[in-house]
Design a protein around this motif. Structure first.
Motif, short mmCIF file in Angstrom:
data_model
loop_
_atom_site.label_atom_id
_atom_site.label_comp_id
_atom_site.label_asym_id
_atom_site.label_seq_id
_atom_site.Cartn_x
_atom_site.Cartn_y
_atom_site.Cartn_z
N ASN A 118 -3.53 5.97 5.03
CA ASN A 118 -3.67 4.93 4.01
C ASN A 118 -4.43 5.37 2.77
O ASN A 118 -5.29 4.65 2.26
N ALA A 119 -4.15 6.58 2.28
CA ALA A 119 -4.75 7.05 1.03
C ALA A 119 -3.79 8.04 0.38
O ALA A 119 -2.94 8.64 1.05
N SER A 120 -3.94 8.22 -0.91
CA SER A 120 -3.02 9.08 -1.66
C SER A 120 -3.31 10.56 -1.41
O SER A 120 -4.46 10.99 -1.40
N ASN A 169 1.69 7.03 -6.62
CA ASN A 169 0.54 7.83 -7.03
C ASN A 169 0.74 9.29 -6.63
O ASN A 169 0.52 10.22 -7.42
N ALA A 176 2.30 1.94 -3.45
CA ALA A 176 1.29 2.44 -4.40
C ALA A 176 0.96 3.90 -4.10
O ALA A 176 0.84 4.74 -5.00
N ILE A 177 0.85 4.23 -2.82
CA ILE A 177 0.50 5.60 -2.43
C ILE A 177 1.66 6.55 -2.73
O ILE A 177 1.45 7.70 -3.14
N ARG A 212 -3.14 12.76 -3.40
CA ARG A 212 -3.80 13.31 -4.58
C ARG A 212 -5.32 13.42 -4.41
O ARG A 212 -5.99 14.06 -5.20
N PHE A 213 -5.86 12.77 -3.36
CA PHE A 213 -7.30 12.93 -3.08
C PHE A 213 -7.60 14.26 -2.40
O PHE A 213 -8.76 14.56 -2.15
N GLN A 233 -12.60 15.49 -4.99
CA GLN A 233 -12.33 14.16 -4.45
C GLN A 233 -12.83 14.00 -3.02
O GLN A 233 -13.16 12.90 -2.59
N GLN A 243 1.61 10.64 -10.39
CA GLN A 243 0.37 10.66 -11.17
C GLN A 243 0.18 12.02 -11.83
O GLN A 243 -0.30 12.13 -12.94
N LYS A 287 0.84 -1.20 0.00
CA LYS A 287 0.00 0.00 0.00
C LYS A 287 0.88 1.25 0.00
O LYS A 287 0.62 2.22 -0.72
N MET A 307 -4.32 12.35 6.40
CA MET A 307 -4.83 11.12 5.79
C MET A 307 -4.13 9.90 6.36
O MET A 307 -2.94 9.94 6.67
#
Lengths: 417, 417
Positions: free
Chosen positions: A367-369, A248, A244-245, A371-372, A377, A252, A241, A365
């Motif tokens: 456990n989230a990107s 991203n 990936a975060i 970019r949100f 978003q 991204q 995770k 945040m």
């Protein structure tokens, strides 16, 4: 002269604000639909005038990025109309009320949402802000003064003409939405002194513009300087995770304020995570600036000292630091964060909760990107800006951030002893 | 020199703010109890130093009102301690959170209350503000810089010594509560430039002070200029209620910002209500300034023209106007109101609702006395000030107005497409 013009604009907007403050949601939505229609109907004029702005911009040697922001196409004009229609679908916060308390003497104390009054947007080359901000301020019951840069001024005026047609068809004063007719800095400076008429200033643009506006203004200013966002990979992180975060957040999209600029890794998992990060970031051609404990994991990384952290790269570059523990991550963020967005990756709920509670940033945040971190978003719908200062609004600003609350007291004749 | 001192004070407060931001409510309450105890324990020193301030004040020829505000007695010192204990009983808003939305991608979006950071209070002769504001800012998790006037500075320092003792006993830095050691205007001016460290400025005092602060400050300022409160007696009013609310609003206490300064009467009930009002106000020796339609009902009233309305008398004086209708009352309030408190008396629910919705003031009331417009009466507990500007807070400011909200995003590894 500048002073007269600025005062006249501000005073007229303040008068017009009353006309929009008391409209119902239904009435406002009907006007917004007319605005979208008028934008479509005036597409040809808007595009033609935009050509003039583009020509002047080219002669002045604007950067490619600036020229791209300035450029309107059929699609982008249609996009402005659609954006207004999306604002119709957002819930109007004005008039919302809730009970605070029923007092022992029988008085009912409520709070009720009301518009701020007059909002002044200051922006640079994006003509679409004229339509977006005009519609958002209108939906939230405010009058708006739109001061755009020299580059986009003719396009903005053409867009405003369309919006004014919709206002006039609805019997509303066109001073509800005003485009400042000149890009003169003096007029802007004088506008920023009109604290008796203007309630809030929102600058959107480079750090220089924002510093100028907040240093000059006698009116409260929503400040959004920069985004230096960090990802902290905790010792209890799920490393897939985290990877990936990280990717991203960094790759991204790079030129945005919610992109990652710093990676902090707990020393207990550095040996596992940094090689994974090194491989993945190398595949994306990300340049690495790393502390002495991290630098060895990366090929061709540049070793930096503590004072070099805190850069807003807005590019495929990232600063990496191995920290001793959770508190080390917090210390780093406290020193180098910009109050925008900070992310932890951890499977440990207690650690996540402590991070969320203790980190001081507009968006925290787990456990989230990163970019949100924008209005769309986060579910706010369109956003008018992002505040990295705490007063009034902190973080992405939607319709509600364009309103305030008053007290409502209902009695049956109570007097005070 | 002034600049160095101001920056040092501000920077230290900002560092200390982190120490108080993350304390639990229980921890903060324990410190507050120690503060109340320390005030009591240091009563003699505080009273002795206050004698010095009183002596200097007398030599400087302070007004009686000013001398009274400055004066501390055993009872008043005990009152400060009790006021701190009442703040213990107020609910801490920090950490409160609520769900905004669960997004389709599974992200949970919440908002959470957090302290503002550093608050700067600027006030004149009231030494008790040192204890009150110190305790309110502490309970809401903020550091505070207290800049009091020359008159009260020695008393304030003595009070701060007691508060610092409590902080030190609790292992907290004393920079959590700072009394600016000098009344120099230059130091205040420099403090107002420290926007990197101070989040909010709250001035309390005369209009001159507030204008100076808001013109000088680069930090957002809560403005509270004056209270020009109106009572509108509608054609559907219960006239006995109206009379009681009029007398209470004008005569229960006159030197306060929530006293009535204007009476508006619907022409349809003027013939009935104005004679009642004339008799009752005459019994209380209230001086009447009246429009040409109202003046005949009052003995010895002074006829005024439209431009003479809008005065803040702060005395047994009131301006009276007969209006054609509801809209006439709204027009008058729009022109002459100060955004503080406006009252309607009517038995017609629709009219009351329209008044509450359309009148732009921090507190709008139906069938209740304007004298209820303060933090204690509205159930907020102690208030730190009243805002008559709309940004961030509008109306009486309790603990919640000393906090803001951040976004909290919780996921399980979501990234953006």
């Amino acid at each position: 002269m500048s002073q007269d013009l600025a005062q006249q604009i501000a005073k007229r907007a303040a008068d017009a604000a009353h006309a929009v403050a008391t409209l119902s949601e239904q009435e406002k939505n009907a006007v917004l639909q007319k605005m979208a229609n008028a934008i479509r109907a005036h597409k040809d004029e808007i595009l033609k005038v935009n050509e003039t702005d583009m020509k002047t911009g080219k002669e002045k040697g604007l950067s490619d990025a600036m020229m791209d922001r300035l450029h309107l196409t059929e699609e982008r004009v249609e996009g402005m109309a659609t954006a207004i229609e999306e604002i119709i679908d957002l819930k109007d916060p004005v008039g919302d009320s809730y009970l605070l308390e029923e007092r022992p003497n029988g008085l009912k104390i409520e709070k009720m949402r009301i518009p701020l009054g007059v909002i002044c947007m200051i922006y640079e080359a994006r003509p679409n802000v004229t339509a977006d901000a005009g519609a958002l301020c209108f939906k939230s019951g405010n009058a708006v003064i739109l001061r755009c840069g020299r580059e986009a001024i003719e396009s903005s005026k053409a867009i405003a003409d369309a919006l004014h047609e919709a206002l006039e068809q609805s019997g509303l004063p066109k001073d509800v939405i005003t485009v400042v007719p000149t890009p003169d800095r003096e007029v802007m400076t004088e506008l920023l002194q009109q604290k008796d008429y203007i309630d809030l200033v929102i600058p959107r643009g480079g750090e220089g513009l924002i510093h100028f506006v907040s240093d000059t203004s006698k009116i409260p200013v929503i400040q959004h300087y920069k985004g230096v966002c960090h990802l902290y990979v905790d010792k209890d992180a799920d490393l897939d995770k985290a990877l990936a975060i990280l990717l991203n957040g960094k790759t991204q999209r790079t030129g945005v304020c919610n992109a990652l600029e710093g990676l902090l890794v707990h020393q207990d998992i550095a040996d596992k995570f940094l090689p994974m990060a090194a491989k993945a970031l190398a595949e994306k051609d990300v340049t690495i600036h790393a502390c002495n404990k991290s630098v060895g994991y990366f090929d061709g990384a540049d070793e930096i000292s503590v004072d070099d952290f805190g850069q807003e790269y807005l590019a495929l570059e990232i600063a990496v630091r191995t920290v001793d523990d959770f508190d080390g991550a917090l210390e780093h963020i406290k020193r180098f964060g910009s109050g925008h967005t900070e992310v932890i990756v951890t499977e440990n709920d207690q650690t996540a909760k402590r991070f969320i509670r203790e980190v001081d940033s507009a968006v925290t945040m787990a456990n989230a990107s990163s970019r949100f971190s924008d209005g769309g978003q986060l579910g706010l719908g369109a956003e008018i800006g992002i505040s990295t200062s705490k007063l009034h609004a902190y973080g992405p600003m939607g319709l509600q951030a364009l309103t305030t609350e008053k007290f409502v007291v209902t009695g049956n004749g109570q007097i005070r002893d």
